[in-house]
Design a protein around this motif. Sequence first.
Motif, mmCIF file in Angstrom:
data_model
loop_
_atom_site.group_PDB
_atom_site.id
_atom_site.type_symbol
_atom_site.label_atom_id
_atom_site.label_comp_id
_atom_site.label_asym_id
_atom_site.label_seq_id
_atom_site.Cartn_x
_atom_site.Cartn_y
_atom_site.Cartn_z
ATOM 1 N N HIS A 129 9.028 41.343 11.716
ATOM 2 C CA HIS A 129 8.216 42.105 12.658
ATOM 3 C C HIS A 129 8.903 43.437 12.973
ATOM 4 O O HIS A 129 8.291 44.505 12.961
ATOM 5 N N PHE A 130 10.193 43.366 13.230
ATOM 6 C CA PHE A 130 11.011 44.548 13.542
ATOM 7 C C PHE A 130 10.957 45.534 12.367
ATOM 8 O O PHE A 130 10.701 46.726 12.537
ATOM 9 N N THR A 152 8.816 45.784 9.898
ATOM 10 C CA THR A 152 7.483 46.371 9.704
ATOM 11 C C THR A 152 7.229 47.459 10.740
ATOM 12 O O THR A 152 6.737 48.534 10.412
ATOM 13 N N SER A 153 7.574 47.190 12.001
ATOM 14 C CA SER A 153 7.277 48.201 13.022
ATOM 15 C C SER A 153 8.128 49.457 12.832
ATOM 16 O O SER A 153 7.638 50.565 13.032
ATOM 17 N N VAL A 154 9.384 49.306 12.379
ATOM 18 C CA VAL A 154 10.216 50.491 12.143
ATOM 19 C C VAL A 154 9.651 51.297 10.974
ATOM 20 O O VAL A 154 9.527 52.526 11.045
ATOM 21 N N MET A 189 6.552 51.319 9.878
ATOM 22 C CA MET A 189 5.265 51.920 10.295
ATOM 23 C C MET A 189 5.511 53.183 11.114
ATOM 24 O O MET A 189 4.872 54.199 10.917
ATOM 25 N N GLN A 190 6.472 53.083 12.050
ATOM 26 C CA GLN A 190 6.796 54.253 12.887
ATOM 27 C C GLN A 190 7.210 55.428 12.012
ATOM 28 O O GLN A 190 6.782 56.551 12.198
#
Length: 316
Positions: A304-305, A307-309, A311-312
Amino acid sequence: MADWVEYFSRHTPPGNLKEVRASVCEFAGKHRAAGKEIVFVTSGGTRVPLEENAVRFLDNFSMGTRGSASAEYFLEQGYAVVFLHRQGSLRPFTRHFPTEDVLDLLQLKDMPDGSTQVQVNASKVPKLTQVLKIYRQVQTAGTLLLIEYNSLSEYLFLLRTVAESLAPHGPAVMMYLAAAVSDFYIPPQDLPKHKIQSNAPLQLNLVQSPKMMAPLVKEWIPQAFTVSFKLETDMNIISKKAREALAKYSHQVVVSNILQTRKKTVVMITPTQETAIWMSDSELEAGREIEEKIVADLKKMHQHFYTSVVMQGNTR
Ligand code: PAZ
């Protein structure tokens, strides 16, 4: 000067730092190119010398059970694992056969021609086969890199070197800091040169070890997914201490555990959640280990971490 900078300036680094840096860089580069995530597992307990020509040490209870078991589950989950462990503490795979049992694994068989052969004890074959199969797969894939330490200072130098070597791979790296690191040591300039004599009561003057979480998270590998462990023996303070650590260092997870119950329950603390992981008696009786659940949970959080990094990064 920050306390950790001063610590490194006053201690002699281990002789193998250059080789460790090179092998970690090569290992991580190869496995990242193949799309694998990397985990850095620290395991076992540091020891602190009481003399320059050290005869005596302050030691730590940890045998590396958590670290070595976790490393196996990370491998099973597809990670490439850098395993920093105290010399002589438990290691992945061999942990299933503690060294004092080595001779029990074998038996002597008298052959018809009068010779004697060494064979594997039949009762050990099933477990040995099961472990050996996975171990050979891991060896072939080259997904496990073992690094050893002994003293507190060796551990801290190696921690920094490995962290810096993994830093280019940013959020694809999980730091899993399960080693039990001494909070106190005797500065080199205060160490008696020779063995302390036993003709008088002994008074020790220990100073606090520098907290390496701050530079680790802020400087050495700021983009990684970092998991620290908090061990206490007092149920009444553990939650507060774990939360304080998370707030102080702003990393991703603190796994809190109580000495006596650490194989049965831990609490995973993140900035937004506090989740207990439990092993039932029947799970423990069946030989299941809490590390299997801890690792599965962390893998999800890490994904999750990551993917979010990413994506950002893409939306910037
Ligand atoms: O090695 P082990 O399995 O017996 O113990 C593991 C542990 C309790 C050392 C680990 O889970 C841990 O909490 N490490 C951090 C210890 C600390 O607070 O310094």
